[in-house]
Write a protein that holds these residues in place. Structure first.
Motif, PDB file in Angstrom:
ATOM      1  N   GLU A 458     -60.057 -63.326  30.497  1.00 43.62           N
ATOM      2  CA  GLU A 458     -61.310 -62.851  31.277  1.00 43.62           C
ATOM      3  C   GLU A 458     -60.767 -61.874  32.103  1.00 43.62           C
ATOM      4  O   GLU A 458     -61.477 -60.754  32.579  1.00 43.62           O
ATOM      5  CB  GLU A 458     -61.988 -63.983  32.039  1.00 43.62           C
ATOM      6  N   ARG A 459     -59.563 -62.135  32.937  1.00 40.72           N
ATOM      7  CA  ARG A 459     -58.820 -61.007  33.584  1.00 40.72           C
ATOM      8  C   ARG A 459     -58.585 -59.893  33.023  1.00 40.72           C
ATOM      9  O   ARG A 459     -58.897 -58.767  33.519  1.00 40.72           O
ATOM     10  CB  ARG A 459     -57.640 -61.767  34.087  1.00 40.72           C
ATOM     11  N   THR A 460     -58.107 -59.846  31.590  1.00 43.67           N
ATOM     12  CA  THR A 460     -58.075 -58.718  30.877  1.00 43.67           C
ATOM     13  C   THR A 460     -59.354 -57.946  30.527  1.00 43.67           C
ATOM     14  O   THR A 460     -59.232 -56.704  30.828  1.00 43.67           O
ATOM     15  CB  THR A 460     -57.364 -59.094  29.419  1.00 43.67           C
ATOM     16  N   ALA A 461     -60.374 -58.689  30.290  1.00 37.47           N
ATOM     17  CA  ALA A 461     -61.515 -57.866  30.131  1.00 37.47           C
ATOM     18  C   ALA A 461     -62.003 -57.113  31.342  1.00 37.47           C
ATOM     19  O   ALA A 461     -62.746 -56.071  31.581  1.00 37.47           O
ATOM     20  CB  ALA A 461     -62.607 -58.836  29.533  1.00 37.47           C
ATOM     21  N   ALA A 462     -61.919 -58.158  32.611  1.00 36.32           N
ATOM     22  CA  ALA A 462     -62.238 -57.596  33.606  1.00 36.32           C
ATOM     23  C   ALA A 462     -61.679 -56.358  34.192  1.00 36.32           C
ATOM     24  O   ALA A 462     -62.250 -55.349  34.733  1.00 36.32           O
ATOM     25  CB  ALA A 462     -62.014 -58.538  35.056  1.00 36.32           C
ATOM     26  N   LYS A 463     -60.264 -56.249  33.877  1.00 36.58           N
ATOM     27  CA  LYS A 463     -59.425 -54.990  34.186  1.00 36.58           C
ATOM     28  C   LYS A 463     -59.909 -54.051  33.261  1.00 36.58           C
ATOM     29  O   LYS A 463     -60.100 -52.857  33.659  1.00 36.58           O
ATOM     30  CB  LYS A 463     -58.069 -55.286  34.018  1.00 36.58           C
ATOM     31  N   LYS A 464     -60.323 -54.030  32.125  1.00 37.65           N
ATOM     32  CA  LYS A 464     -60.591 -53.086  31.138  1.00 37.65           C
ATOM     33  C   LYS A 464     -62.088 -52.568  31.678  1.00 37.65           C
ATOM     34  O   LYS A 464     -62.609 -51.361  31.591  1.00 37.65           O
ATOM     35  CB  LYS A 464     -61.073 -53.826  29.801  1.00 37.65           C
ATOM     36  N   ALA A 465     -62.869 -53.497  32.126  1.00 35.92           N
ATOM     37  CA  ALA A 465     -64.159 -52.930  32.953  1.00 35.92           C
ATOM     38  C   ALA A 465     -64.061 -52.446  34.341  1.00 35.92           C
ATOM     39  O   ALA A 465     -65.178 -52.204  34.761  1.00 35.92           O
ATOM     40  CB  ALA A 465     -65.160 -54.354  32.772  1.00 35.92           C
ATOM     41  N   LYS A 466     -62.743 -52.348  34.647  1.00 37.56           N
ATOM     42  CA  LYS A 466     -62.521 -51.662  35.995  1.00 37.56           C
ATOM     43  C   LYS A 466     -63.120 -52.704  37.147  1.00 37.56           C
ATOM     44  O   LYS A 466     -63.190 -52.160  38.166  1.00 37.56           O
ATOM     45  CB  LYS A 466     -63.157 -50.140  35.981  1.00 37.56           C
ATOM     46  N   ASN A 467     -63.077 -53.976  36.773  1.00 34.13           N
ATOM     47  CA  ASN A 467     -63.773 -54.813  37.884  1.00 34.13           C
ATOM     48  C   ASN A 467     -62.283 -55.555  38.329  1.00 34.13           C
ATOM     49  O   ASN A 467     -62.074 -56.665  38.019  1.00 34.13           O
ATOM     50  CB  ASN A 467     -64.528 -56.157  37.176  1.00 34.13           C
ATOM     51  N   TYR A 468     -61.709 -54.692  39.106  1.00 36.51           N
ATOM     52  CA  TYR A 468     -60.370 -55.273  39.330  1.00 36.51           C
ATOM     53  C   TYR A 468     -60.427 -56.338  40.654  1.00 36.51           C
ATOM     54  O   TYR A 468     -59.529 -57.104  40.702  1.00 36.51           O
ATOM     55  CB  TYR A 468     -59.619 -53.839  40.214  1.00 36.51           C
ATOM     56  N   ALA A 469     -61.719 -56.476  41.127  1.00 36.68           N
ATOM     57  CA  ALA A 469     -61.828 -57.450  42.381  1.00 36.68           C
ATOM     58  C   ALA A 469     -61.928 -58.787  41.589  1.00 36.68           C
ATOM     59  O   ALA A 469     -61.034 -59.798  41.862  1.00 36.68           O
ATOM     60  CB  ALA A 469     -63.207 -57.250  42.966  1.00 36.68           C
ATOM     61  N   ARG A 470     -62.384 -59.104  40.281  1.00 36.40           N
ATOM     62  CA  ARG A 470     -62.534 -60.153  39.589  1.00 36.40           C
ATOM     63  C   ARG A 470     -61.027 -60.255  38.951  1.00 36.40           C
ATOM     64  O   ARG A 470     -60.637 -61.828  38.948  1.00 36.40           O
ATOM     65  CB  ARG A 470     -63.450 -60.090  38.486  1.00 36.40           C
ATOM     66  N   ALA A 471     -60.309 -59.369  38.547  1.00 45.41           N
ATOM     67  CA  ALA A 471     -59.130 -59.577  37.954  1.00 45.41           C
ATOM     68  C   ALA A 471     -58.002 -60.127  39.107  1.00 45.41           C
ATOM     69  O   ALA A 471     -57.409 -61.289  38.686  1.00 45.41           O
ATOM     70  CB  ALA A 471     -58.808 -58.263  37.512  1.00 45.41           C
ATOM     71  N   ASP A 472     -58.164 -59.530  40.221  1.00 47.03           N
ATOM     72  CA  ASP A 472     -57.285 -60.103  41.172  1.00 47.03           C
ATOM     73  C   ASP A 472     -57.615 -61.690  41.719  1.00 47.03           C
ATOM     74  O   ASP A 472     -56.697 -62.295  41.779  1.00 47.03           O
ATOM     75  CB  ASP A 472     -57.401 -59.258  42.531  1.00 47.03           C
ATOM     76  N   GLU A 473     -58.871 -61.794  41.695  1.00 48.55           N
ATOM     77  CA  GLU A 473     -59.138 -63.317  42.035  1.00 48.55           C
ATOM     78  C   GLU A 473     -58.905 -64.290  41.172  1.00 48.55           C
ATOM     79  O   GLU A 473     -58.198 -65.123  41.533  1.00 48.55           O
ATOM     80  CB  GLU A 473     -60.799 -63.210  41.842  1.00 48.55           C
ATOM     81  N   ILE A 474     -58.766 -63.948  39.738  1.00 53.63           N
ATOM     82  CA  ILE A 474     -58.297 -64.679  38.607  1.00 53.63           C
ATOM     83  C   ILE A 474     -56.801 -64.828  38.717  1.00 53.63           C
ATOM     84  O   ILE A 474     -56.269 -66.050  38.740  1.00 53.63           O
ATOM     85  CB  ILE A 474     -58.583 -64.088  37.080  1.00 53.63           C
ATOM     86  N   ARG A 475     -56.086 -63.812  39.096  1.00 58.93           N
ATOM     87  CA  ARG A 475     -54.811 -63.865  39.520  1.00 58.93           C
ATOM     88  C   ARG A 475     -54.238 -64.572  40.351  1.00 58.93           C
ATOM     89  O   ARG A 475     -53.294 -65.837  40.320  1.00 58.93           O
ATOM     90  CB  ARG A 475     -54.191 -62.401  39.427  1.00 58.93           C
ATOM     91  N   THR A 476     -55.067 -64.614  41.586  1.00 53.79           N
ATOM     92  CA  THR A 476     -54.752 -65.358  42.726  1.00 53.79           C
ATOM     93  C   THR A 476     -55.106 -66.721  42.527  1.00 53.79           C
ATOM     94  O   THR A 476     -54.289 -67.615  42.909  1.00 53.79           O
ATOM     95  CB  THR A 476     -55.616 -64.827  44.017  1.00 53.79           C
ATOM     96  N   GLU A 477     -56.115 -67.022  41.962  1.00 51.17           N
ATOM     97  CA  GLU A 477     -56.414 -68.620  41.584  1.00 51.17           C
ATOM     98  C   GLU A 477     -55.441 -68.962  40.635  1.00 51.17           C
ATOM     99  O   GLU A 477     -54.757 -70.247  40.958  1.00 51.17           O
ATOM    100  CB  GLU A 477     -57.870 -68.676  40.666  1.00 51.17           C
ATOM    101  N   LEU A 478     -54.955 -68.482  39.624  1.00 50.73           N
ATOM    102  CA  LEU A 478     -53.828 -69.012  38.598  1.00 50.73           C
ATOM    103  C   LEU A 478     -52.537 -69.229  39.679  1.00 50.73           C
ATOM    104  O   LEU A 478     -51.909 -70.370  39.428  1.00 50.73           O
ATOM    105  CB  LEU A 478     -53.544 -68.042  37.623  1.00 50.73           C
ATOM    106  N   ASN A 479     -52.161 -68.198  40.511  1.00 51.52           N
ATOM    107  CA  ASN A 479     -50.995 -68.411  41.354  1.00 51.52           C
ATOM    108  C   ASN A 479     -51.206 -69.512  41.974  1.00 51.52           C
ATOM    109  O   ASN A 479     -50.032 -70.195  42.396  1.00 51.52           O
ATOM    110  CB  ASN A 479     -50.820 -67.135  42.235  1.00 51.52           C
TER     111      ASN A 479
END
Ligand code: AMP
Ligand code: ZN
Length: 497
Positions: A458-479
């Motif tokens: 999902e994070r990869t797809a979000a990054k691709k769609a330039k939805n960096y906020a969601r991508a960062d959110e996922i990273r933070t959640e996983l961290n």
């Protein structure tokens, strides 16, 4: 310390002083393309690659030239026997050029798999015959030749330093001369510069020349092509030790006979790879590996047995190029395991480094610590000491185990050192992490793995769609759950902190 190389000419270690400051021009005798290269031949090119990469690592601007012998190399180096290319072409019912193209492609396939950098200039003998003719004309004009039986010979008695490279004494040689089948020669050590039809009536490739329609002797190609691309004087010439007494000795006589000046400053020769005499490794037939007898191991035969080409590179780096190396399957297993262990260590370091970045425990350092510097110095000193790869490799192996080094520093050391060793360590370590991630998802050993993988996708797809906020959110959640992500060229991999 400066780079020191063992010069066969003079038999001693010497400081490397290039003709042009900051530059290094070198020529390595390339393959005769009438069969696959055997793993002994490939040792010569791994050695040459270490020279190439070391000179680059030390900051030299290099020009690396290699020939492809596609004519004129007889089965005996001293003008005896059949032409190797012509014989294979006849046996296979193909043209000489077809045979040459097939085995040239196979050679470069092997070279690429061994991570051997391709030379800056690759030159084929058949494409340089006019250069050879011009050079022979100069040799002739300087009074070093005679014609007999339709061939043009180099008269070694006109070249007083003949045999210096090999430490040969011409008088001793004459006394114990080999029985030579070429009765045209005045001296058994004279050699052919140009053959006419007198030697082989059915030679497939022939050229017009001042000495008649024919083809060049084997040695002249290396003199002509090296000088064409590197100038009449250049820094380094390499080859296997078998080339010292005949091929390189003759190359020197021709080149210096033509120009009247010193030709090459440093002569470097690799020792042979031999087959260990235990039963198992006599696989391709016991004894010396030889292309002409067909009794040899190819790189592909190692791959077919389950080794990676880089296992063989690793095996070779474990010995100094001037030591004879005995090949055995046990030694290959040792190399395979040691390389695997090294990649695993590097993978661990990569994971630790990613973890530190993400948890904020450490940031990549720009300046290496004194401790890291000491490893790099050790590595550099080993290479500067006549390309001592075993010591260079050991500096790397020790550094990756050193828990006192920051992982980012180790990663940067691996990167620097692997620019010479060329074992693809970071790439393979990242692949290992990616494989581990994939395995955890598929084998179900980690119940959370599927969900983590879904979030990563999902994070990869979000990054691709330039939805960096969601991508960062996922990273933070996983961290937050103790999952460390690393983005690699092969995709995102994860580890538990
Ligand atoms: P060739 O294709 O036969 O001209 O050989 C290519 C290179 O391999 C030359 O530099 C040879 O000196 C070298 N060579 C041949 N046999 C061995 C061996 N067993 N071990 C290491 N180098 C070799
Ligand atoms: Zn040569």
């Amino acid at each position: 310390m400066a780079l020191r190389l063992y010069n066969t000419l003079g038999r001693q270690l010497q400081d490397f002083i290039p003709i042009h400051a900051g530059k290094a021009g070198f020529y390595g005798c390339g393959p005769t393309v009438y069969n696959f290269a055997h793993i002994g031949n490939l040792r010569a090119y791994v050695f040459l690659d270490i020279l190439d990469r070391t000179l680059t690592y030390l900051g030299y601007d290099i020009t690396h030239v290699m020939n492809i012998t596609d004519i004129g190399h007889l089965s005996g180096d001293a003008d005896e026997g059949e032409d190797k290319m012509v014989k294979t072409a006849k046996d296979r019912g193909q043209s000489v050029l077809e045979i040459a193209q097939f085995y040239t492609d196979a050679f470069f396939g092997d070279i690429d798999r061994l991570n051997i950098r391709r030379p800056d200039v690759v030159c084929k003998a058949t494409e340089h015959v006019p250069d050879m003719i011009e050079l022979i004309k100069r040799i002739e004009a300087n009074g070093h030749t005679y014609t007999a039986g339709g061939n043009l010979y180099f008269d070694v008695s006109t070249f007083p330093s003949y045999g210096d490279l090999a430490g040969l004494n011409l008088d001793d040689l004459k006394a114990g001369a080999r029985i030579d089948i070429d009765r045209n020669k005045r001296n058994p050590f004279d050699f052919v510069l140009w053959f006419t039809k007198s030697k082989f009536e059915n030679q497939a490739l022939v050229w017009d020349s001042p000495w008649g329609r024919g083809y060049p002797g084997w040695h002249i190609e290396c003199s002509a092509m090296s000088m064409k691309y590197l100038g009449e004087q250049f820094d380094i010439h390499t080859g296997g030790i078998d080339h010292i007494p005949i091929h390189h000795t003759n190359e020197i006589a021709q080149s210096e006979g033509a120009t009247g000046k010193k030709w090459v400053n440093y002569w470097l020769h690799n020792e042979f790879l031999v087959i260990a005499k235990d039963k198992e490794s006599a696989d391709g037939g016991a004894g010396k590996m030889s292309k002409s007898s067909g009794n040899f191991l190819t790189l592909q035969s190692l791959v077919d047995k389950g080794y990676d080409a880089l296992d063989y590179r690793f095996f070779l780096l474990g010995a100094h190029y001037r030591s004879q190396v005995a090949f055995s399957w046990a030694a290959m297993d040792g190399a395979k395991n040691a390389r695997k262990a090294l990649v695993q260590r590097v993978a661990k370091v990569l994971a630790r480094s990613a973890e530190r970045v993400q948890t904020g425990a450490g940031l990549p350092t720009k300046k290496p610590s004194a401790r890291a510097h000491a490893y790099l110095d050790k590595f550099t000193a080993a290479l500067e000491n006549d390309l001592a790869t075993p010591q260079a490799l050991s500096a790397l192996q020790t550094a990756v185990k050193d828990a006192e080094l920051a992982p980012e520093e180790v990663v940067s050391l691996v990167q620097r050192m692997d620019s010479v060793l060329a074992l693809d360590l970071l790439k393979n370590a990242r692949q290992l992490l990616a494989d581990e991630t994939a395995a955890a998802v598929t084998d179900g050993s980690d119940p959370e793995a599927k969900e983590i993988q879904a979030l990563i996708e999902e994070r990869t797809a979000a990054k691709k769609a330039k939805n960096y906020a969601r991508a960062d959110e996922i990273r933070t959640e996983l961290n937050g759950r103790g999952i460390i992500l690393e983005d690699t060229p092969q995709g995102t991999v994860w580890k538990r902190a």
